[in-house]
Design a protein around this motif. Structure first.
Motif, PDB file in Angstrom:
ATOM      1  N   ALA A 123       1.355   3.721   7.645  1.00 54.10           N
ATOM      2  CA  ALA A 123       0.915   4.577   6.543  1.00 54.10           C
ATOM      3  C   ALA A 123       1.751   4.293   5.305  1.00 54.10           C
ATOM      4  N   GLY A 124       1.172   4.545   4.148  1.00 53.57           N
ATOM      5  CA  GLY A 124       1.921   4.478   2.884  1.00 53.57           C
ATOM      6  C   GLY A 124       2.484   3.135   2.536  1.00 53.57           C
ATOM      7  N   MET A 125       1.677   2.070   2.604  1.00 59.43           N
ATOM      8  CA  MET A 125       2.170   0.742   2.295  1.00 59.43           C
ATOM      9  C   MET A 125       2.399   0.599   0.790  1.00 59.43           C
ATOM     10  N   ASN A 126       3.561   0.044   0.440  1.00 63.04           N
ATOM     11  CA  ASN A 126       3.946  -0.163  -0.956  1.00 63.04           C
ATOM     12  C   ASN A 126       4.425  -1.601  -1.098  1.00 63.04           C
ATOM     13  N   THR A 127       3.642  -2.451  -1.788  1.00 59.14           N
ATOM     14  CA  THR A 127       3.966  -3.870  -1.915  1.00 59.14           C
ATOM     15  C   THR A 127       4.407  -4.206  -3.328  1.00 59.14           C
ATOM     16  N   LYS A 128       5.501  -5.024  -3.421  1.00 56.84           N
ATOM     17  CA  LYS A 128       6.029  -5.477  -4.714  1.00 56.84           C
ATOM     18  C   LYS A 128       6.100  -6.999  -4.714  1.00 56.84           C
ATOM     19  N   SER A 129       5.818  -7.607  -5.835  1.00 59.91           N
ATOM     20  CA  SER A 129       5.951  -9.062  -5.976  1.00 59.91           C
ATOM     21  C   SER A 129       7.332  -9.421  -6.422  1.00 59.91           C
TER      22      SER A 129
END
Length: 129
Positions: A123-129
């Protein structure tokens, strides 16, 4: 004469030992070792590529070694994953990966299919480059 015979036997045994101890180590390479080596090379080469980092909650973990460590190991061994850390106390995973090799969907799938396939939920996936 016996001394010469003993010297000859000794010399022959040294030569035989030398030739018999030299093995072809390439024949000892197993497919599993090749995969691991390939993954290590990929991780080394991936340093030049800026990895993406994603973090997400994992519901259903009940212990640090049986749950969190198992999920962390599974994620770490995936092609394209450079680093995976699962924090049992926070119920959270943080994964650095090469998005050209693996997708966040595959990361979720890996977590949710660990164990019996029904215990863990992302749950709550947060992706940054």
């Amino acid at each position: 004469m016996i001394k010469n015979l003993l010297k000859s036997v000794f010399a022959l045994s040294l030569i035989a030992t030398f030739f018999l101890s030299c093995k072809d180590t390439a024949s000892n390479v197993k497919p599993d070792n090749l995969k691991e080596t390939s993954a290590q090379i990929q991780k080394t080469n991936a340093v030049a590529i800026k990895p993406e980092t994603t973090s997400f909650k994992i519901e259903g973990m009940t212990c640090a070694m049986g749950c969190a460590k198992t999920i962390e190991d599974k994620l770490s061994k995936m092609d394209g994953v450079q680093k995976a850390v699962v924090d049992f106390d926070k119920k959270e995973a943080t994964v650095s990966f090469d998005a050209s090799v693996i997708s966040t969907k595959k990361l979720i799938e890996a977590v949710e299919t660990t164990g019996d396939g029904a215990t863990y939920k992302v749950a709550g996936m947060n992706t940054k480059s």
